[in-house]
Design an enzyme around this catalytic site. Sequence first.
Site, PDB file in Angstrom:
ATOM      1  N   ARG A  44     -10.752 -11.268   1.867  1.00 38.53           N
ATOM      2  CA  ARG A  44     -11.677 -12.275   1.347  1.00 38.53           C
ATOM      3  C   ARG A  44     -11.055 -13.674   1.341  1.00 38.53           C
ATOM      4  O   ARG A  44     -11.752 -14.669   1.429  1.00 38.53           O
ATOM      5  CB  ARG A  44     -12.140 -11.857  -0.057  1.00 38.53           C
ATOM      6  CG  ARG A  44     -11.037 -11.800  -1.068  1.00 38.53           C
ATOM      7  CD  ARG A  44     -11.423 -11.019  -2.311  1.00 38.53           C
ATOM      8  NE  ARG A  44     -11.454  -9.575  -2.089  1.00 38.53           N
ATOM      9  CZ  ARG A  44     -11.774  -8.685  -3.027  1.00 38.53           C
ATOM     10  NH1 ARG A  44     -12.127  -9.079  -4.242  1.00 38.53           N
ATOM     11  NH2 ARG A  44     -11.769  -7.406  -2.747  1.00 38.53           N
TER      12      ARG A  44
ATOM     13  N   LYS B  18       0.839  -1.206   0.000  1.00 37.10           N
ATOM     14  CA  LYS B  18       0.000   0.000   0.000  1.00 37.10           C
ATOM     15  C   LYS B  18       0.871   1.252   0.000  1.00 37.10           C
ATOM     16  O   LYS B  18       1.960   1.256   0.566  1.00 37.10           O
ATOM     17  CB  LYS B  18      -0.865   0.035   1.269  1.00 37.10           C
ATOM     18  CG  LYS B  18      -2.034  -0.923   1.270  1.00 37.10           C
ATOM     19  CD  LYS B  18      -2.832  -0.742   2.560  1.00 37.10           C
ATOM     20  CE  LYS B  18      -3.960  -1.765   2.659  1.00 37.10           C
ATOM     21  NZ  LYS B  18      -5.036  -1.540   1.676  1.00 37.10           N
TER      22      LYS B  18
ATOM     23  N   GLU C  23      -6.666  -9.307   0.503  1.00 36.35           N
ATOM     24  CA  GLU C  23      -6.365 -10.473   1.337  1.00 36.35           C
ATOM     25  C   GLU C  23      -7.526 -10.890   2.236  1.00 36.35           C
ATOM     26  O   GLU C  23      -7.635 -12.055   2.606  1.00 36.35           O
ATOM     27  CB  GLU C  23      -5.118 -10.194   2.196  1.00 36.35           C
ATOM     28  CG  GLU C  23      -5.353  -9.378   3.482  1.00 36.35           C
ATOM     29  CD  GLU C  23      -5.884  -7.979   3.251  1.00 36.35           C
ATOM     30  OE1 GLU C  23      -5.641  -7.424   2.168  1.00 36.35           O
ATOM     31  OE2 GLU C  23      -6.570  -7.422   4.141  1.00 36.35           O
TER      32      GLU C  23
END
Length: 529
Positions: free
Chosen positions: A382, A308, A380
Amino acid sequence: MHALTKASTATVGAFARPRRRYCSPVPVEDLLSPSVATWTAGDAPLTDVLADHESDDVALVVGVRGGDAAWEPRVRATLTDVGFDVDELLETHEPATKPGASTLVRLPRGRHAARVLVLVGVGDGTADDLRAAGAAAGRATRDRDAVVVLGPAADEGGHAAFVEGQVLGAWAPTRLTGDGWAPGAQGPREVVTVDMEADVVERAVRRSRAALVARNLANTPANIKNPAWMARQARTVARRSGLQVEVLDEKALARDGFGGLMAVGGGSATPPRLVRLSWAPDGADDDTPHVVLAGKGITFDSGGLQVKPPEAMTAMKTDMSGSAIVLAVLDACRDLEVPVRVTGLLALAENMVSATAYRPGDVITHFGGRTTEVSNTDAEGRLVLADALAWADARLDPDVLVDIATLTGAARVALARTMAPIYATDDQVAEALRSAGETTGERVWPFPLVDTYRRAMKSDVADMNHMATSVGGGSITAALFLREFVGDRRWAHLDIAGPGRSDVDSGILSKGGTGFGTRLLLRWLEGLT
Ligand code: BES
Ligand code: MN
Ligand code: ZN
């Protein structure tokens, strides 16, 4: 294979192996016992409560309504009883009636224990207004020794909203000091209510206290919490709240094929866990309805190899909010006498960057055998939830399955910071959850499971891609992915990426994790049979 297991240290080698991180031994019990005043719902009239009170630092809280009702006769009579000249008060202070406003009137020492009168605006007296008024009362009395509340003119729902608002508003985030965890606000020590039903007050305090447990866990920094730490909190909760607990560690997860948890947790020096907590009411048997709650528990979301950007990563210690909420809900089941069986699943992993991290293009096999092509290591949540949902479907025989997760930035774009999308395979479940949220002020909005978007998640190399590449609707496609793992169960999914965290310190909100969904789930569970 996980980095900490023998097999992988041998193959990865000493150089690339992530180092075990240092975690300072801080006392953590307090996080599970947020500081909340002792609440007593008395049946004595206000005059007696004030006359008898042993503290000489009492704040008296009274609601004032908008319009003509500003000083309803009961309030006027009570205030006159305890020695106020109401007309003079009105003239000198012009108390605001807007919900969330408060006016402080200092009182001389004299006939009774009240040192300050806190007039809180209750607007039109709706549940939302009363929740805001309660929050204002909580905030205005944080550093008082004792508080006496005159119950506002309202039904039980209004009283519950007021009390929940007051507990949440009085609270400030716990700090880690040199001496360990310390409450963010000192007081009040005690709250006594007048003209409110004891059971309503008690339940409201318990529900909001659970939300504070969730906030404490969500706010704990990620250098202190990790999957094993969360599992330890779950064990403590189980011990004190009469729950069954089971923790699957990385060996058990690898053995039983939890490929999603193992992949996402693979890059971390602290391996993944799946925690099961189970509540059963007295006399429960196999016919007692069984609800399974699953929470996303990413103790830190760096994004993984598709890391990120800095701004997006700062807040990611709260990416385990779903699991914190599930833990807090289970913790409160006994106190609230939840009448159904409830199992909580915490899908815990840390999404990190390392030589053992999973990669885009990897194909992973979930619990139960379904395969997923990974397109983005930052999607990640899910993947860990898929394992938990598939396990629940295969092993736990739930009547209803609900998951709660800070799942997608898209949900936050769609509904901003006050509401969460809800998806469900069953309209009744969706409506019951929606209505519980309406009651607690945690609003969820039904979003569609658009079947045609499912096509965009086709994979050339696996059963399915875990995200859609060509269509938008990121929250919807994440929900469609999860649906693949729930079999034919009645299932609902709450995407709390928006309201799960707050940047403001106002009303019932404090900066950081909000525990959004805790009170909603408890309300819903309390009403099930
Ligand atoms: N934890 C995030 C979602 C999130 C974003 C929660 C902002 C709270 C605030 C999640 O794991 C994530 O990174 N989602 C990606 C998915 C994308 C890569 C398909 C997102 O929403 O950008
Ligand atoms: Mn992510
Ligand atoms: Zn995440």
